[in-house]
Design an enzyme around this catalytic site. Structure first.
Site, short mmCIF file in Angstrom:
data_model
loop_
_atom_site.label_atom_id
_atom_site.label_comp_id
_atom_site.label_asym_id
_atom_site.label_seq_id
_atom_site.Cartn_x
_atom_site.Cartn_y
_atom_site.Cartn_z
N ARG A 196 -9.62 0.84 8.51
CA ARG A 196 -9.22 -0.52 8.88
C ARG A 196 -10.31 -1.25 9.64
O ARG A 196 -10.14 -2.43 9.95
CB ARG A 196 -7.98 -0.44 9.78
CG ARG A 196 -6.65 -0.72 9.07
CD ARG A 196 -5.59 -0.61 10.13
NE ARG A 196 -4.34 -1.22 9.87
CZ ARG A 196 -3.30 -0.61 9.30
NH1 ARG A 196 -3.41 0.58 8.82
NH2 ARG A 196 -2.15 -1.25 9.20
N ARG A 202 -0.50 -8.46 13.55
CA ARG A 202 -1.10 -7.52 12.58
C ARG A 202 -2.01 -8.26 11.61
O ARG A 202 -3.06 -7.76 11.21
CB ARG A 202 0.01 -6.75 11.85
CG ARG A 202 0.70 -5.76 12.78
CD ARG A 202 2.07 -5.33 12.28
NE ARG A 202 2.03 -4.55 11.07
CZ ARG A 202 3.11 -4.31 10.31
NH1 ARG A 202 4.28 -4.79 10.65
NH2 ARG A 202 3.00 -3.59 9.24
N LYS A 237 0.84 -1.21 0.00
CA LYS A 237 0.00 0.00 0.00
C LYS A 237 0.87 1.26 0.00
O LYS A 237 0.64 2.19 -0.77
CB LYS A 237 -0.93 0.02 1.23
CG LYS A 237 -1.90 -1.14 1.29
CD LYS A 237 -2.87 -1.01 2.46
CE LYS A 237 -2.25 -1.11 3.84
NZ LYS A 237 -1.69 -2.45 4.17
N ARG A 297 11.55 -5.39 4.91
CA ARG A 297 11.27 -3.99 4.55
C ARG A 297 12.23 -3.02 5.24
O ARG A 297 12.48 -3.10 6.43
CB ARG A 297 9.84 -3.65 4.94
CG ARG A 297 9.49 -2.18 4.72
CD ARG A 297 8.02 -1.94 4.60
NE ARG A 297 7.27 -2.26 5.79
CZ ARG A 297 5.95 -2.19 5.86
NH1 ARG A 297 5.25 -1.85 4.79
NH2 ARG A 297 5.32 -2.49 6.97
N ARG A 305 11.22 -0.77 10.52
CA ARG A 305 10.16 -0.43 11.48
C ARG A 305 10.17 -1.41 12.64
O ARG A 305 10.35 -2.61 12.44
CB ARG A 305 8.81 -0.49 10.78
CG ARG A 305 8.41 0.82 10.17
CD ARG A 305 7.16 0.71 9.35
NE ARG A 305 6.06 0.02 10.00
CZ ARG A 305 4.85 -0.11 9.47
NH1 ARG A 305 4.62 0.41 8.28
NH2 ARG A 305 3.90 -0.74 10.10
P1 AMP Z 1 0.73 0.70 9.01
O1 AMP Z 1 1.87 1.65 8.88
O2 AMP Z 1 -0.44 1.08 8.14
O3 AMP Z 1 1.14 -0.73 8.86
O4 AMP Z 1 0.19 0.87 10.52
C1 AMP Z 1 1.03 0.59 11.63
C2 AMP Z 1 0.19 0.47 12.89
O5 AMP Z 1 -0.50 1.71 13.14
C3 AMP Z 1 -0.92 -0.56 12.83
O6 AMP Z 1 -0.45 -1.87 13.13
C4 AMP Z 1 -1.88 -0.03 13.90
O7 AMP Z 1 -1.38 -0.28 15.19
C5 AMP Z 1 -1.80 1.48 13.67
N1 AMP Z 1 -2.78 1.95 12.67
C6 AMP Z 1 -2.52 2.45 11.43
N2 AMP Z 1 -3.64 2.79 10.79
C7 AMP Z 1 -4.66 2.48 11.63
C8 AMP Z 1 -6.07 2.57 11.54
N3 AMP Z 1 -6.67 3.02 10.42
N4 AMP Z 1 -6.81 2.16 12.59
C9 AMP Z 1 -6.23 1.69 13.72
N5 AMP Z 1 -4.90 1.56 13.88
C10 AMP Z 1 -4.11 1.96 12.84
#
Ligand code: AMP
Length: 241
Positions: free
Chosen positions: A108, A190, A33, A146, A179
């Site tokens: 999400r 996740r 994404k 990554r 990360r």
């Molecule tokens: P990402 O960078 O999109 O993989 O997000 C990393 C982490 O941020 C996720 O594992 C969640 O803990 C939190 N997070 C990101 N976007 C959301 C969302 N839309 N709703 C809830 N938690 C989020």
């Protein structure tokens, strides 16, 4: 939707160009994404809004939201809807979103999706959702390999898309970072959150055929990008002239 609504005059370049409007990129952790959002941002000149990036910025700045999200993110759980929705609402008031934007990692949960629909009920273009699909066995390697440039945000993979010099960004020369939640145990958490909550979001949009499409994300990055680009043209009834 009339094609004329899409063929707008771009206020920045003053040229008549395709503007994809609000776009959602959906999919499991590691489907690409973020990588694709950056490509679309370059292609269409509209911002990427990554809720993960916004939350990481809050964590770095030790804001109340960042401190609240800290433990949840470290363990691969979702941050509560109200907090994330509020954060997105604030970001959407910024002027660079006027020509469209790419939401990456949001919504999400069903609650977030319904909130977003309510929020955008009066906007000219409805959101369109593109779900990127990659077999789960591939995702783990993508996540644990990554690496990200802390300066420009370019995403590499130590196995499949390595930088020219190990650990160094090709563009910025900066040291790449991994990360903290890109580890095998957190990946599985996740994935659990994705299956429990986000798969419902995909079904929510899938049920609305005119604004949903799925693309194969298990292809070279440029091919996935071309497929998303063509999908956006189709969903917006746009024909390239
Ligand atoms: P990402 O960078 O999109 O993989 O997000 C990393 C982490 O941020 C996720 O594992 C969640 O803990 C939190 N997070 C990101 N976007 C959301 C969302 N839309 N709703 C809830 N938690 C989020």
């Amino acid at each position: 939707m009339e094609a004329s609504m899409i063929r707008m005059t771009d206020p920045v370049t003053n040229s008549t160009a395709f503007l994809p409007g609000p776009v959602l990129l959906l999919g499991a952790p590691g489907v690409g994404k973020g990588t694709q959002a950056k490509r679309l941002m370059d292609e269409f000149g509209i911002p990427q809004i990554s809720t993960g990036d916004l939350l990481r910025e809050h964590r770095r700045n030790h804001t109340p939201l960042g401190m609240m999200a800290d433990e949840l993110m470290a363990t691969g759980q979702l941050v509560p809807d109200d907090l994330v929705n509020q954060m997105v609402a604030t970001r959407l008031t910024e002027p660079d979103t006027g020509r469209g934007y790419i939401l990456d990692g949001f919504p999400r949960t069903l609650n977030q999706a319904e909130w977003l629909d309510g929020q955008l009920a009066n906007s000219t273009l409805p959101v369109v959702a593109v779900s990127i699909v990659v077999p789960e066995r591939i995702l783990l390697e993508r996540i644990t390999g990554r690496l990200t440039c802390p300066v420009c945000g370019t995403i590499y993979n130590r196995y499949s898309e390595p930088p020219l010099a190990a650990g160094i960004c090709d563009r910025e020369g900066a040291e790449l970072v991994q990360r903290a939640d890109d580890t095998e145990p957190v990946f599985y958490e996740r994935m659990k959150a994705f299956e429990a909550k986000t798969s419902d979001v995909i079904e929510y949009y899938r049920a609305q055929d005119s604004r949903f499409a799925e693309v194969d994300g298990n292809l070279p990055v440029d091919e996935v990008m071309q497929s998303i680009r063509a999908t956006l043209f189709r969903l917006r009834h746009y024909t390239e002239s």
